[in-house]
Each structure stands twice: as structure tokens, then as C-alpha cells.
Design a protein around this motif. Sequence first.
Motif, short mmCIF file in Angstrom:
data_model
loop_
_atom_site.label_atom_id
_atom_site.label_comp_id
_atom_site.label_asym_id
_atom_site.label_seq_id
_atom_site.Cartn_x
_atom_site.Cartn_y
_atom_site.Cartn_z
N ILE A 84 0.86 -1.19 0.00
CA ILE A 84 0.00 0.00 0.00
C ILE A 84 0.89 1.24 0.00
CG2 ILE A 84 -0.22 0.06 2.55
CD1 ILE A 84 -3.12 0.89 0.18
N GLU A 85 0.54 2.25 -0.81
CA GLU A 85 1.43 3.40 -0.95
C GLU A 85 0.65 4.70 -1.18
OE1 GLU A 85 4.77 2.67 -3.50
OE2 GLU A 85 4.96 0.60 -2.77
N LEU A 86 1.22 5.80 -0.69
CA LEU A 86 0.75 7.13 -1.09
C LEU A 86 1.31 7.41 -2.49
CD1 LEU A 86 -0.46 9.99 -0.52
CD2 LEU A 86 1.79 10.59 0.40
N VAL A 87 0.45 7.88 -3.37
CA VAL A 87 0.86 8.23 -4.73
C VAL A 87 0.77 9.73 -4.93
CG1 VAL A 87 0.41 7.89 -7.20
CG2 VAL A 87 0.01 6.01 -5.59
N CYS A 88 1.81 10.27 -5.53
CA CYS A 88 1.91 11.71 -5.75
C CYS A 88 1.76 11.95 -7.26
CB CYS A 88 3.30 12.06 -5.25
SG CYS A 88 3.78 13.71 -5.43
N ALA A 89 0.90 12.87 -7.66
CA ALA A 89 0.62 13.13 -9.09
C ALA A 89 1.15 14.51 -9.47
CB ALA A 89 -0.88 13.05 -9.34
N VAL A 160 -1.08 5.43 6.77
CA VAL A 160 -1.14 4.58 5.56
C VAL A 160 -1.41 3.16 6.04
CG1 VAL A 160 0.13 3.77 3.54
CG2 VAL A 160 0.66 6.01 4.50
N TRP A 161 -2.50 2.54 5.57
CA TRP A 161 -2.80 1.21 6.10
C TRP A 161 -3.43 0.31 5.03
CZ3 TRP A 161 -6.02 5.30 6.36
CH2 TRP A 161 -7.36 5.08 6.04
N LEU A 162 -3.36 -0.99 5.30
CA LEU A 162 -4.02 -1.95 4.43
C LEU A 162 -4.61 -3.09 5.27
CD1 LEU A 162 -4.53 -2.79 1.39
CD2 LEU A 162 -2.81 -4.54 1.86
N ASP A 163 -5.88 -3.38 5.02
CA ASP A 163 -6.54 -4.53 5.66
C ASP A 163 -6.80 -5.60 4.61
OD1 ASP A 163 -6.69 -2.80 7.82
OD2 ASP A 163 -8.87 -2.54 7.72
N GLU A 167 -8.68 -7.67 8.37
CA GLU A 167 -7.58 -7.74 9.34
C GLU A 167 -6.44 -6.84 8.88
OE1 GLU A 167 -4.36 -11.11 10.36
OE2 GLU A 167 -6.45 -11.80 10.37
N THR A 168 -5.97 -5.95 9.78
CA THR A 168 -4.93 -4.98 9.39
C THR A 168 -3.58 -5.66 9.20
OG1 THR A 168 -6.11 -3.23 10.56
CG2 THR A 168 -3.79 -2.82 10.05
N ARG A 169 -2.98 -5.44 8.04
CA ARG A 169 -1.68 -6.05 7.72
C ARG A 169 -0.56 -5.02 7.64
NH1 ARG A 169 -2.31 -11.15 5.37
NH2 ARG A 169 -4.19 -12.07 6.22
N GLN A 170 -0.88 -3.83 7.12
CA GLN A 170 0.12 -2.77 7.02
C GLN A 170 -0.44 -1.54 7.73
OE1 GLN A 170 0.87 -3.30 2.44
NE2 GLN A 170 2.74 -2.45 3.34
N ASP A 171 0.39 -0.88 8.52
CA ASP A 171 -0.08 0.30 9.26
C ASP A 171 1.12 1.21 9.52
OD1 ASP A 171 -1.59 2.09 10.66
OD2 ASP A 171 -2.35 0.64 12.12
N GLY A 172 1.26 2.26 8.75
CA GLY A 172 2.38 3.17 8.90
C GLY A 172 1.90 4.60 8.80
N GLY A 226 -10.33 5.90 -0.25
CA GLY A 226 -9.70 4.61 -0.04
C GLY A 226 -9.62 3.76 -1.30
N ILE A 227 -8.85 2.66 -1.19
CA ILE A 227 -8.68 1.74 -2.30
C ILE A 227 -9.20 0.38 -1.90
CG2 ILE A 227 -6.33 0.95 -1.64
CD1 ILE A 227 -5.61 1.19 -4.65
N LYS A 228 -9.74 -0.36 -2.89
CA LYS A 228 -10.26 -1.70 -2.58
C LYS A 228 -10.04 -2.57 -3.81
CE LYS A 228 -14.57 -4.09 -1.35
NZ LYS A 228 -16.02 -3.88 -1.08
N ILE A 229 -9.49 -3.77 -3.61
CA ILE A 229 -9.45 -4.73 -4.71
C ILE A 229 -9.88 -6.10 -4.18
CG2 ILE A 229 -7.68 -3.59 -6.11
CD1 ILE A 229 -5.64 -5.66 -5.10
#
Length: 232
Positions: A84-89, A160-163, A167-172, A226-229
Motif C-alpha cells: 500500500i502506498e501514497l501516490v503523488c501526481a 497509511v494502512w491496508l486490511d 484484518e490490518t496487515r500494514q499500518d504506517g 480509499g482503495i479496494k481490490i
Amino acid sequence: MTFVIPQPPVPTVAIAGSDQVFPVHRVYCVGRNYAEHAREMGHDPDREPPFFFQKSPDNLLPAGAPGGGDFPYPSKSENVHHEIELVCALSGGGTDIPEDKAMDLVWGFGVGLDMTRRDLQGEAKKAGRPWDVGKAFEHAAPIAPLHPATETGDMSQARVWLDINGETRQDGNTNQLIWSMPETIAYLSGLFELRPGDLIFTGTPAGVGPVVRGDVLEGGVEGLTGIKITVT
Ligand code: MN
């Protein structure tokens, strides 16, 4: 002028709350930009200058929550990881941009997933080969709608997080970036000519891991759509 084959479509990213879209020129990614993630990949974060790879603009997959997008499990891999990442445009460009001018180039921000065929990337690393097969495959860059920086601020301190399946897997937090966004843009602009339409995936916090078919990944960066796949 006429084209000898039909012109390929211009890859675009949606804009949150708008019918307008962001046309994409290049997709740059920063490697190992959070210390804990560098360590989990077996590297010493204190000794490494920033490094970069690219995905193809047509690897982008529209994936804004709540609907999200389907991520087809890619071929030739049995170990596909989420990042999971912050994207800058960017709406501006140039070369050798000074750090104190770097954020002037930024149009806005979004949430992205740097999906990775970790087994193929690992083989490439071992053999001293390019990472493209691990990083730049079809649908490898799910992305949520972008928000203008005029609304979000500079995003230098945002969770910045991903579930996965709830269940939370990444949390920064973006305040843990080893190379800040101005530093990254300045450094990158010394290697490449940046252009309006460039996207920069700024790196992933610790907690990367494999996905399997049926997994639902939901993530975010504080203040952004948010993002979801769903892995299919
Ligand atoms: Mn990444």
C-alpha cells in the motif's frame, strides 16, 4: 498525420468528486522507503540512497472504494504481494528540481497498490536482472481517485494502512518515509526529466505479504479516497 495502427488510449486516473481525469505520462516507484519495510526485505535502511523502478501507465487499475476493482491473480507467479502506498501526481516537470521547489510540481495525491510478483522479483534480484517482470505486469498498479493538493495539504503526516479480509496487515505513516516527497522528487528529477502526468508511488510501510484468490484488500491514506481490490 495518421497512425498506422489505432492509437492506444491515454491511461488516466479518476479525480475524486469530478468528471475530470488525470492523464498519466509515467509511473515511477520508490523502493524501500520505510525503514521497517527495508529491514523486512533484508536491507539496512541507513546506508541506501533512494532507488527507483517504473511500472507502465497501462498497468493502472481503477480501484477506488467502496466499489473497488477486480485484480486478476497474475500469471507465472505463486507469491503475489501487496504494497500500500501514497501516490503523488505531478502537474509540473523539469530536471534538477531543488527540494524547496519540488512540491510546486505536485497536483495532488491518491492511494495506490504496488502489486508485486515477489517470486519473480526475487529471482531477478538474485540474477542481477531488471525487476520489470516482478513489478510491471497487467493490473499491477491499482489506484484510487486522486485529490488535489489544494484540498489535502502536503500529506507529510498521514496514516497509511491496508486490511485484508478485515484484518490490518500494514499500518504506517507518511512521516516515516526515509526520503520525503520533496527529497524524492528532487532526486528523481536528477535521473529523469519529470513531466506533467507523472505519478510517483512513494514506497510501502512494513507488513507486506502474499494475497490469494478471494482476498478483499481495503486500504487508505488518511484524508484520501480509499482503495479496494478483490483478488480474482
Ligand atoms: Mn513499492
